[in-house]
Scaffold this active site. Structure first.
Site, PDB file in Angstrom:
ATOM      1  N   LYS A  22       0.852  -1.205   0.000  1.00  9.80           N
ATOM      2  CA  LYS A  22       0.000   0.000   0.000  1.00  9.80           C
ATOM      3  C   LYS A  22       0.882   1.248   0.000  1.00  9.80           C
ATOM      4  CE  LYS A  22      -1.750   1.547   4.012  1.00  9.80           C
ATOM      5  NZ  LYS A  22      -1.511   2.964   4.326  1.00  9.80           N
ATOM      6  N   ASN A  23       1.899   1.262   0.857  1.00 12.00           N
ATOM      7  CA  ASN A  23       2.694   2.484   1.049  1.00 12.00           C
ATOM      8  C   ASN A  23       3.738   2.712  -0.029  1.00 12.00           C
ATOM      9  OD1 ASN A  23       1.093   2.997   3.190  1.00 12.00           O
ATOM     10  ND2 ASN A  23       2.603   2.477   4.763  1.00 12.00           N
ATOM     11  N   CYS A 117      -4.979  12.369  12.868  1.00 11.07           N
ATOM     12  CA  CYS A 117      -5.728  11.111  12.772  1.00 11.07           C
ATOM     13  C   CYS A 117      -5.591  10.459  14.143  1.00 11.07           C
ATOM     14  CB  CYS A 117      -5.154  10.239  11.656  1.00 11.07           C
ATOM     15  SG  CYS A 117      -3.574   9.570  12.095  1.00 11.07           S
ATOM     16  N   ARG A 122       0.242  14.364  13.079  1.00  8.51           N
ATOM     17  CA  ARG A 122       0.638  14.139  11.688  1.00  8.51           C
ATOM     18  C   ARG A 122       0.899  15.446  10.911  1.00  8.51           C
ATOM     19  NH1 ARG A 122      -1.078   8.911  10.482  1.00  8.51           N
ATOM     20  NH2 ARG A 122       0.575   8.864   8.895  1.00  8.51           N
ATOM     21  N   ASP A 305       4.621   0.351  12.175  1.00 11.66           N
ATOM     22  CA  ASP A 305       3.405  -0.285  11.645  1.00 11.66           C
ATOM     23  C   ASP A 305       3.280  -1.741  12.068  1.00 11.66           C
ATOM     24  OD1 ASP A 305       3.386   1.493   8.453  1.00 11.66           O
ATOM     25  OD2 ASP A 305       2.842   2.076  10.492  1.00 11.66           O
ATOM     26  N   ILE A 327       7.801   6.798  17.186  1.00 12.03           N
ATOM     27  CA  ILE A 327       7.477   7.546  15.963  1.00 12.03           C
ATOM     28  C   ILE A 327       6.222   8.399  16.129  1.00 12.03           C
ATOM     29  CG2 ILE A 327       6.957   7.354  13.490  1.00 12.03           C
ATOM     30  CD1 ILE A 327       9.767   6.366  14.144  1.00 12.03           C
ATOM     31  N   ARG A 397      -8.657  -0.525   4.563  1.00  8.33           N
ATOM     32  CA  ARG A 397      -7.771   0.479   3.959  1.00  8.33           C
ATOM     33  C   ARG A 397      -6.428  -0.139   3.589  1.00  8.33           C
ATOM     34  NH1 ARG A 397      -7.322   5.967   7.127  1.00  8.33           N
ATOM     35  NH2 ARG A 397      -5.890   6.172   5.380  1.00  8.33           N
TER      36      ARG A 397
HETATM   37  C1  EPZ Z   1       4.264   6.830   6.562  1.00  4.78           C
HETATM   38  O1  EPZ Z   1       3.476   7.842   7.134  1.00  4.78           O
HETATM   39  C2  EPZ Z   1       3.332   5.634   6.387  1.00  4.78           C
HETATM   40  N1  EPZ Z   1       2.252   6.005   5.468  1.00  4.78           N
HETATM   41  C3  EPZ Z   1       2.770   5.225   7.743  1.00  4.78           C
HETATM   42  O2  EPZ Z   1       1.983   4.069   7.554  1.00  4.78           O
HETATM   43  C4  EPZ Z   1       3.931   4.866   8.666  1.00  4.78           C
HETATM   44  O3  EPZ Z   1       3.425   4.551   9.933  1.00  4.78           O
HETATM   45  C5  EPZ Z   1       4.893   6.059   8.766  1.00  4.78           C
HETATM   46  O4  EPZ Z   1       5.332   6.444   7.451  1.00  4.78           O
HETATM   47  C6  EPZ Z   1       6.127   5.735   9.592  1.00  4.78           C
HETATM   48  O5  EPZ Z   1       6.799   4.653   9.031  1.00  4.78           O
HETATM   49  C7  EPZ Z   1       2.501   6.025   4.144  1.00  4.78           C
HETATM   50  O6  EPZ Z   1       3.608   5.761   3.689  1.00  4.78           O
HETATM   51  C8  EPZ Z   1       1.356   6.379   3.252  1.00  4.78           C
HETATM   52  P1  EPZ Z   1       6.216  10.144   8.722  1.00  4.78           P
HETATM   53  P2  EPZ Z   1       4.039   9.353   7.195  1.00  4.78           P
HETATM   54  O7  EPZ Z   1       6.099  11.416   7.953  1.00  4.78           O
HETATM   55  O8  EPZ Z   1       4.945   9.605   6.049  1.00  4.78           O
HETATM   56  C9  EPZ Z   1       6.529  13.437  12.112  1.00  4.78           C
HETATM   57  C10 EPZ Z   1       0.075   2.767   7.668  1.00  4.78           C
HETATM   58  O9  EPZ Z   1      -0.380   2.168   8.609  1.00  4.78           O
HETATM   59  N2  EPZ Z   1       6.469  14.412  11.017  1.00  4.78           N
HETATM   60  O10 EPZ Z   1       7.368   9.221   8.419  1.00  4.78           O
HETATM   61  O11 EPZ Z   1       2.877  10.246   7.391  1.00  4.78           O
HETATM   62  C11 EPZ Z   1       5.237  12.645  12.256  1.00  4.78           C
HETATM   63  O12 EPZ Z   1       4.313  13.341  13.072  1.00  4.78           O
HETATM   64  C12 EPZ Z   1       0.579   4.176   7.831  1.00  4.78           C
HETATM   65  O13 EPZ Z   1       0.219   2.305   6.518  1.00  4.78           O
HETATM   66  C13 EPZ Z   1       6.573  15.771  11.311  1.00  4.78           C
HETATM   67  O14 EPZ Z   1       6.675  16.172  12.465  1.00  4.78           O
HETATM   68  O15 EPZ Z   1       4.891   9.315   8.524  1.00  4.78           O
HETATM   69  C14 EPZ Z   1       5.715  11.373  12.904  1.00  4.78           C
HETATM   70  O16 EPZ Z   1       5.829  11.576  14.293  1.00  4.78           O
HETATM   71  C15 EPZ Z   1       0.258   4.694   9.209  1.00  4.78           C
HETATM   72  N3  EPZ Z   1       6.526  16.669  10.288  1.00  4.78           N
HETATM   73  C16 EPZ Z   1       7.105  11.164  12.307  1.00  4.78           C
HETATM   74  O17 EPZ Z   1       7.509  12.440  11.796  1.00  4.78           O
HETATM   75  C17 EPZ Z   1       6.394  16.282   8.968  1.00  4.78           C
HETATM   76  O18 EPZ Z   1       6.383  17.157   8.085  1.00  4.78           O
HETATM   77  C18 EPZ Z   1       7.169  10.153  11.171  1.00  4.78           C
HETATM   78  O19 EPZ Z   1       6.131  10.477  10.281  1.00  4.78           O
HETATM   79  C19 EPZ Z   1       6.305  14.900   8.699  1.00  4.78           C
HETATM   80  C20 EPZ Z   1       6.350  13.985   9.727  1.00  4.78           C
END
Ligand code: EPZ
Length: 417
Positions: A22-23, A117, A122, A305, A327, A397
């Site tokens: 998916k990702n 969410c 996020r 995840d 995370i 999803r």
């Molecule tokens: C991706 O989300 C995945 N989704 C998530 O999978 C996964 O849990 C996550 O990466 C971590 O591996 C997709 O790829 C579509 P991040 P993402 O940006 O990119 C903070 C699932 O179950 N952050 O790596 O949104 C954030 O709050 C989903 O398939 C900022 O502060 O996660 C978090 O604490 C759930 N500012 C950390 O970084 C930003 O601009 C990591 O988030 C971006 C992120």
């Protein structure tokens, strides 16, 4: 609202095929925005989030045509409306992945802020900061990001923290920028590498994807391409954890074992015997699992995840496990539901101390987010009696044909509306 009814106590036995990730599929679908030529994808998982992304892209004028099993053709011959509206973005935060490509392709984009969410706030500040470094102006009004750039310029971007979609957004934007972009402290997740492979097939010049420094040399335009989506490492890990938790023996086909080393290592630590042969992973549980502590981290560390799934495994393990989530700030909702099944879990800040018990008792529980739901399904599979998991649209999803695959492995599950 669909529910899943599970009769627990049955070890998973048999084999299943792993679906496309998916990702990886979600960012790669957005890459179609970067070219006027068709992007043909294979092994696209049939998931709610993929359908949502298709809807979002169609609203912008992209032709999205599902072909035979798992094949998808996308063509952004022209983009009539570079907007991602709140109605769809609020249901899927990955929608933010259209921002970089739209800016690179059209020079403007209007994308709703994703909003929080269940698992956390996020934010997307890193996405915005990177695009601004590349010369974009981004203003936030009425819950929307309004971005504009004559032509993006290559820049050296040091991410404040590792962000998967942040890295992906900037890599796509940089592909058509003028000059060279360096993304440092980049996410190393396999899905980032899969996206880079697709972009390179489209003519992008990218080096270092999969490491923490990615170098992108912008080009004037990108062509169409064909790409096969990588296997889903989280789906793979989920079924393996379920087999280990239920004392079963399963074989997964079409997997990418090298992308889930941390998970395999932890399952071995829990006592499971694992054999890897090319794209096949075999797991044979050794009775009751031993308690295994995990601490989530960016790839190649233990995946956030997979955290909920391992909490379910820990709930009935021999001993005490400490599960630390580094995370996301609110990713323990499944703990409260597992307690209703009889799990002994104490939350202390971003750690959960799980004292394994002999048995869990089936009960009615509620899913709150995609991977929490997976943890509850695993708990239902190993609990005595019947478990009803409510709000399983979360599962739809991210898990293709979940009850079909579980039933194929001997589980007694049924979807009830
Ligand atoms: C991706 O989300 C995945 N989704 C998530 O999978 C996964 O849990 C996550 O990466 C971590 O591996 C997709 O790829 C579509 P991040 P993402 O940006 O990119 C903070 C699932 O179950 N952050 O790596 O949104 C954030 O709050 C989903 O398939 C900022 O502060 O996660 C978090 O604490 C759930 N500012 C950390 O970084 C930003 O601009 C990591 O988030 C971006 C992120």
């Amino acid at each position: 609202m669909d529910k899943l009814r599970i009769q627990g106590g049955v070890p998973l036995e048999g084999e299943a095929h792993v679906s496309g990730a998916k990702n990886a599929a979600l960012p790669i679908m957005c890459a179609a925005l970067l070219s006027v030529e068709p992007l043909r994808l294979a092994k696209v998982p049939q998931l709610m989030d993929v359908r949502t992304m298709a809807k979002l892209l169609r609203q912008m004028g992209v032709e999205v045509s599902p072909l035979a099993e798992g094949r998808l053709a996308l063509r952004a011959a022209r983009i009539t409306d570079p907007t991602a509206g709140y109605d769809l973005v609020k249901t899927m935060r990955a929608s933010v992945l259209v921002l970089g490509p739209l800016l690179a392709r059209c020079g403007r984009a209007r994308v709703s802020l994703p909003g929080g969410c269940a698992i956390g706030q996020r934010p997307v500040d890193q996405h915005v900061k990177g695009l601004q470094a590349m010369g974009a102006t981004v203003t936030i009004e009425h819950g929307y990001m309004n971005a504009a750039a004559e032509r993006l310029r290559g820049a050296r971007i040091v991410m404040d923290m590792v962000t998967v979609t942040g890295t992906e957004n900037l890599m796509m934007a940089a592909a058509l920028a003028e000059g060279t972009t360096l993304i440092e402290n980049a996410a190393r997740e396999p899905e980032v590498l899969d996206l880079a492979r697709c972009l390179v097939a489209m003519g992008a010049r990218i080096e270092g994807a999969g490491s923490n420094v990615i170098r992108i040399e912008g080009v004037r335009s990108l062509r169409g391409a064909e790409h096969m989506i990588m296997p889903d490492r989280i789906e793979t890990g989920t079924y393996l954890a379920a087999a280990a938790a239920t004392g079963g023996r399963i074989r997964l086909l079409g997997a990418a074992p090298k992308t889930l080393d941390a998970t395999l290592e932890k399952l071995r630590e829990a006592g499971a015997r694992i054999r890897v042969q090319d794209s096949t992973i075999e797991l044979e549980a050794a009775g009751r699992p031993s308690a295994v502590s995990v601490r989530t981290a960016p790839y190649p560390g233990f995946a956030t995840d997979m955290q909920a799934q391992f909490m379910a495994l820990a709930a009935i393990a021999e001993g005490t496990a400490v599960i630390t989530e580094t995370i996301f700030e609110n990713r323990f909702m499944h703990a409260l539901e597992l307690q209703r099944l009889g799990a002994d879990i104490a939350i202390q800040g971003n750690s959960a101390v799980v004292r394994g018990v002999e048995r869990l008792q089936g009960a009615a529980v509620m899913a709150t987010d995609l991977r929490a739901s997976a943890g509850l399904v695993i708990a239902g599979l190993l609990a005595d009696g019947e478990t009803i998991v409510d709000r399983i649209y979360h599962l739809d999803r991210g898990y293709e044909a979940l009850e079909k695959k579980l039933s194929g492995l001997g589980a007694r599950v049924a979807r009830v509306s």
